[in-house]
Every structure is written in structure tokens, then in C-alpha cells.
Design a protein around this motif. Structure first.
Motif, PDB file in Angstrom:
ATOM      1  N   ALA A  48      62.428  32.256 -11.479  1.00 28.89           N
ATOM      2  CA  ALA A  48      60.967  32.250 -11.344  1.00 28.89           C
ATOM      3  C   ALA A  48      60.407  33.563 -11.878  1.00 28.89           C
ATOM      4  O   ALA A  48      60.845  34.644 -11.480  1.00 28.89           O
ATOM      5  CB  ALA A  48      60.571  32.049  -9.884  1.00 28.89           C
ATOM      6  N   PHE A  49      59.420  33.455 -12.765  1.00 30.47           N
ATOM      7  CA  PHE A  49      58.863  34.642 -13.418  1.00 30.47           C
ATOM      8  C   PHE A  49      57.347  34.576 -13.507  1.00 30.47           C
ATOM      9  O   PHE A  49      56.753  33.504 -13.477  1.00 30.47           O
ATOM     10  CB  PHE A  49      59.427  34.784 -14.836  1.00 30.47           C
ATOM     11  CG  PHE A  49      60.875  35.169 -14.864  1.00 30.47           C
ATOM     12  CD1 PHE A  49      61.245  36.499 -14.932  1.00 30.47           C
ATOM     13  CD2 PHE A  49      61.864  34.202 -14.811  1.00 30.47           C
ATOM     14  CE1 PHE A  49      62.587  36.856 -14.954  1.00 30.47           C
ATOM     15  CE2 PHE A  49      63.202  34.546 -14.823  1.00 30.47           C
ATOM     16  CZ  PHE A  49      63.561  35.873 -14.900  1.00 30.47           C
ATOM     17  N   MET A  50      56.757  35.759 -13.664  1.00 33.44           N
ATOM     18  CA  MET A  50      55.336  35.888 -13.968  1.00 33.44           C
ATOM     19  C   MET A  50      55.248  36.728 -15.238  1.00 33.44           C
ATOM     20  O   MET A  50      55.946  37.735 -15.374  1.00 33.44           O
ATOM     21  CB  MET A  50      54.597  36.609 -12.843  1.00 33.44           C
ATOM     22  CG  MET A  50      53.136  36.883 -13.176  1.00 33.44           C
ATOM     23  SD  MET A  50      52.328  37.979 -11.997  1.00 33.44           S
ATOM     24  CE  MET A  50      53.078  39.554 -12.422  1.00 33.44           C
ATOM     25  N   ALA A  51      54.401  36.312 -16.165  1.00 28.64           N
ATOM     26  CA  ALA A  51      54.177  37.080 -17.389  1.00 28.64           C
ATOM     27  C   ALA A  51      52.720  37.516 -17.435  1.00 28.64           C
ATOM     28  O   ALA A  51      51.814  36.747 -17.101  1.00 28.64           O
ATOM     29  CB  ALA A  51      54.510  36.251 -18.617  1.00 28.64           C
ATOM     30  N   VAL A  52      52.505  38.770 -17.852  1.00 27.32           N
ATOM     31  CA  VAL A  52      51.164  39.340 -17.988  1.00 27.32           C
ATOM     32  C   VAL A  52      51.096  40.016 -19.348  1.00 27.32           C
ATOM     33  O   VAL A  52      52.042  40.700 -19.759  1.00 27.32           O
ATOM     34  CB  VAL A  52      50.874  40.366 -16.867  1.00 27.32           C
ATOM     35  CG1 VAL A  52      49.517  41.008 -17.051  1.00 27.32           C
ATOM     36  CG2 VAL A  52      50.966  39.717 -15.501  1.00 27.32           C
ATOM     37  N   ASN A  53      49.978  39.834 -20.041  1.00 27.58           N
ATOM     38  CA  ASN A  53      49.795  40.474 -21.338  1.00 27.58           C
ATOM     39  C   ASN A  53      49.278  41.889 -21.112  1.00 27.58           C
ATOM     40  O   ASN A  53      48.176  42.089 -20.627  1.00 27.58           O
ATOM     41  CB  ASN A  53      48.810  39.678 -22.180  1.00 27.58           C
ATOM     42  CG  ASN A  53      48.789  40.156 -23.616  1.00 27.58           C
ATOM     43  OD1 ASN A  53      48.953  41.341 -23.890  1.00 27.58           O
ATOM     44  ND2 ASN A  53      48.579  39.241 -24.530  1.00 27.58           N
TER      45      ASN A  53
END
Length: 100
Positions: A48-53
Motif C-alpha cells: 500500500a502506497f501514497m504518491a505525492v507530486n
């Protein structure tokens, strides 16, 4: 996995993640103009991951290291907190978390 935003020049696609297969588990929240994209990879010890620019590049953060998460859901609270529901089907567990 891609994200597209619409601006004065039309749609602008950006690649968020493309290294390994993902499950059909994705959710998106917004903090101002910043998207938080949540997703689950099909394999590995961290799924499970979260990506942010940040500054034009996507940075991913593991949400549950070592837990075989297979599904997720995210709800944005009225106070601007992301409420995370992470499902470990293998061990029949539901994990709850917050991302402020």
C-alpha cells in the motif's frame, strides 16, 4: 498509472507509477492543488502506497510496511484528514489509519 489535470492548455497527463503491476485499488484526495494518490501493488512486502507530486516528480511513501494489503479505501474528513482503510485479505484484517 497516470494522473491527468486540466488547465489553460488542456489535459496534462503525468505518470505516477509504472514499475510493477497494481491491484484494482486506487483512491485520490486533494490538499489545495496537491493530489495524494493511494494505490496497492500486486506483490512485495510493502504493497500500500501514497504518491505525492513534489517539485514535478512523484514521491511514493509506504503506508503499511510488511503488511500484505490487497485493497484500500480513503475518505477525506471535513477537517482535511485522510482516513485510510487498508484491507489484508490473507490474514482477514482491516487496518485504520490517518494521514494529515
Amino acid at each position: 498509472m497516470k494522473q491527468a489535470t486540466y488547465g489553460t492548455e488542456g489535459w496534462t497527463p503525468q505518470t505516477v507509477y509504472n514499475a510493477a503491476p497494481t491491484n484494482a485499488a486506487i483512491d485520490v484526495t486533494w490538499t489545495g492543488n496537491t493530489a495524494r494518490i493511494y494505490y496497492v501493488k500486486s506483490s512485495g512486502s510493502d504493497r500500500a502506497f501514497m504518491a505525492v507530486n513534489t517539485g514535478g516528480a512523484w514521491t511514493e511513501t509506504s503506508l503499511a510496511p510488511g503488511i500484505p494489503i490487497e485493497r484500500l479505501a480513503v475518505d477525506r474528513s471535513p477537517k482535511g484528514v485522510d482516513i485510510l482503510y487498508l484491507v489484508d485479505v490473507t490474514n482477514l484484517k482491516l487496518y485504520y489509519g490517518r494521514n494529515e
